[in-house]
Design an enzyme around this catalytic site. Structure first.
Site, PDB file in Angstrom:
ATOM      1  N   VAL A   1       8.236  -2.428   3.608  1.00  0.00           N
ATOM      2  CA  VAL A   1       8.290  -2.169   2.169  1.00  0.00           C
ATOM      3  C   VAL A   1       6.867  -2.255   1.617  1.00  0.00           C
ATOM      4  CG1 VAL A   1       9.343  -2.827  -0.019  1.00  0.00           C
ATOM      5  CG2 VAL A   1      10.543  -3.299   2.134  1.00  0.00           C
ATOM      6  N   GLU A   2       6.280  -1.107   1.325  1.00  0.00           N
ATOM      7  CA  GLU A   2       4.929  -1.069   0.747  1.00  0.00           C
ATOM      8  C   GLU A   2       5.081  -1.064  -0.765  1.00  0.00           C
ATOM      9  OE1 GLU A   2       2.219  -1.285   2.396  1.00  0.00           O
ATOM     10  OE2 GLU A   2       2.564  -0.540   4.439  1.00  0.00           O
ATOM     11  N   THR A   3       4.827  -2.228  -1.388  1.00  0.00           N
ATOM     12  CA  THR A   3       5.222  -2.409  -2.775  1.00  0.00           C
ATOM     13  C   THR A   3       4.312  -1.756  -3.800  1.00  0.00           C
ATOM     14  OG1 THR A   3       4.070  -4.525  -2.894  1.00  0.00           O
ATOM     15  CG2 THR A   3       6.404  -4.563  -2.291  1.00  0.00           C
TER      16      THR A   3
ATOM     17  N   SER B   1       0.814  -1.203   0.000  1.00  0.00           N
ATOM     18  CA  SER B   1       0.000   0.000   0.000  1.00  0.00           C
ATOM     19  C   SER B   1       0.851   1.259   0.000  1.00  0.00           C
ATOM     20  CB  SER B   1      -0.934   0.011   1.219  1.00  0.00           C
ATOM     21  OG  SER B   1      -1.810   1.097   1.169  1.00  0.00           O
TER      22      SER B   1
ATOM     23  N   ARG C   1       3.815   2.286  -2.170  1.00  0.00           N
ATOM     24  CA  ARG C   1       5.165   2.454  -2.724  1.00  0.00           C
ATOM     25  C   ARG C   1       6.008   3.349  -1.817  1.00  0.00           C
ATOM     26  NH1 ARG C   1       2.928   3.099  -8.858  1.00  0.00           N
ATOM     27  NH2 ARG C   1       2.759   0.884  -9.314  1.00  0.00           N
TER      28      ARG C   1
END
Length: 505
Positions: free
Chosen positions: A466-468, A392, A394
């Site tokens: 790490v919010e991808t 959620s 980037r």
């Protein structure tokens, strides 16, 4: 010898599985050239040298390992005795000798076949009808672009597409796009086959339901361990295939003695190993993807939990928690549980103080099997880095609650060493440079009970969330193409994120 009447499965209609439909294709003006395609749970398979064929007894033969592993089974080969064993999670085992017209179940029952198993293209092939029966698959024959096509589907996939089931997943795209637990097992089996000499692939324990393994994959011989885990939240399952792609890429570089950013990958990982845990919460992911049907024995309870506080009906695509309704990312001992309870109450969200689809911390710290497995891993290993993959925004979050908001439940304050903050900043900056993600110092975030804060305060190691992608927020409304584009775009963005982090330690 005993023999059972053939039934493809208890839930599908009987099908006469033979080569006749294919060899009589000319009756429909369709040329048959001996090549057969195969589709499994809606996904076309790249066969290469695994192509099915028709034997001299007019039976359709399929590669045992390829089909079995694609449907979540494990296969072992015994070279000396020349037989293969298919196993599943229910301790069921099937023994298939080469050049034999029978196979044996682990209860001792021998089943005769109407043709022999054979070695073809260095692969063991067996008659499709018997494998389909044992794996409970529905089988259909059709044609695609004038080419014969075998269609195989398991029960879970069939029911996920059934609109008459109230518990079906309401994703706006076909279930073939989902990356399921069976897909994970199939990828792990592929990794074992091609990189088993450099990877340690092992079960870390069972999920709460007992139906799924929580898999760990270690690469490198370094005593120090950096860990990347994903899918603590069930609806953030997109990170599972993303982490698998990282493993494939890094294993290839390690085995070939390759380089990344001027550094020898083998030397790097023999100093600091990487331990991947792609799916921390497989029960939650199954609920998100298939609804309460994934656990029919608890369906009524799960419907109730899904509608607690913020009703959602039969739509489980928002489900974050494990099967008990506990948010695993809030089940850690960060010393701030009571403060968070007060915060939830003050915001008038009492529903989150009891089991529901998200946010409930649990009745006690590490009350859940999955939380214990994850925390014990970090405690027992010589951990030097915690990477927590979510979906959620980037963004790279680090330095949680490291200023005025580090007060504990007992009124005390915990100060994180400046060196740890400097390390986390350095690692996050390196990851930001290769992913393009926002590098966010989260020191102003208060009342945080996540594993990131637990790693920072309790273990005092660099811990980065790490919010991808932002796709988790919109995946219930976007179309299939947008969703898949998001996956492929994100996969390329973060392919080297974990390796970059390790190199920056």
């Amino acid at each position: 010898m005993k023999r059972r009447d053939f039934l493809v499965s208890t839930f599908a209609s009987a099908l006469a599985i033979s080569a006749l439909d294919f060899k009589q294709a000319h009756a429909y003006n369709i040329p048959y050239n001996g090549l057969i395609d195969i589709q499994m749970n809606g996904k076309s398979q790249y066969l290469d040298d695994y192509t099915p064929f028709i034997d001299e007894n007019n039976r359709t033969m399929v590669p045992l390992r390829f089909v079995s592993e694609k449907f979540g089974r494990t296969v072992d080969w015994h070279e000396e005795s020349r037989y293969a064993i298919i196993r599943d999670d229910d301790s069921k085992a099937l023994y298939f000798p080469v050049h034999s017209n029978f196979y044996i179940r682990n209860d001792g029952e021998t089943i005769e076949m109407d043709t022999e198993s054979v070695i073809h293209n260095n692969r063991l092939y067996i008659p499709l009808r018997y494998l389909a029966e044992e794996l409970s698959l529905r089988v259909d024959f059709t044609f695609n672009n004038n080419k014969p096509l075998i269609v195989l589907e398991d029960k879970l996939y069939i029911n996920s597409r059934n609109p008459d089931l109230k518990s079906y997943s309401v994703y706006p795209f076909n279930a073939t796009i989902l990356y399921t637990y069976n897909d994970l097992v199939a990828d792990l089996n592929w990794l074992k086959r091609y990189y088993g000499d450099v990877l340690d692939i092992h079960s870390m324990g069972k999920s709460t339901s007992g139906e799924y393994d929580i898999w760990g994959i270690r690469l490198g011989n370094g005593e120090k361990v950096a860990t990347a885990h994903g899918a603590m939240h069930g609806n953030e399952w997109l990170n599972i295939p993303i982490l698998i792609e990282q493993i494939k890429e890094y294993a290839s570089l390690y085995k070939s003695n390759g380089y990344y950013q001027g550094k020898n990958v083998r030397q790097l990982l023999d100093d600091v190993s990487i331990h991947f845990i792609p799916s921390v919460n497989p029960d939650g992911t199954a609920l998100c993807q298939f609804g309460a049907y994934a656990f029919p024995q608890r369906a009524e309870e799960l419907y109730r939990l899904n509608n607690n506080h913020v009703p959602a009906g039969y739509d489980f695509t928002r489900w974050k928690a494990n099967i008990n309704g506990v948010d695993l990312n809030r089940n850690m001992d960060t010393g701030m549980r009571e403060l968070l309870r007060d915060d939830i109450s003050n915001r008038r969200r009492p529903g989150f103080l009891e089991p529901t689809y998200a946010f409930f911390m649990g009745d006690d710290v590490e009350s859940e099997v999955e939380s214990k497995i994850l925390c014990n891993h970090y405690r027992q290993k010589n951990s030097v880095l915690l990477l927590d993959y979510h979906s959620s925004g980037r963004i790279l979050y680090w330095n949680f609650s490291n200023t005025n908001y580090n007060r504990q439940d007992d009124g005390s304050f915990v100060q994180v060493p400046d060196l740890l903050t400097t390390q986390a900043r350095k690692i996050a900056s390196a990851m930001s440079s290769v992913t393009g993600y926002i590098n966010h110092d989260a020191s102003a975030v208060h009342n945080n009970t996540t594993i990131n804060r637990w790693g920072t305060y309790r273990l005092q190691i660099p811990s980065i969330t790490v919010e991808t992608t932002n796709v988790v927020d919109v995946q219930r409304t976007v179309g299939a193409m947008k969703f898949m584009n998001a996956y492929f775009n994100e996969r390329s963005r973060v392919l080297y994120a974990t390796l970059t982090a390790v190199a920056a330690i």
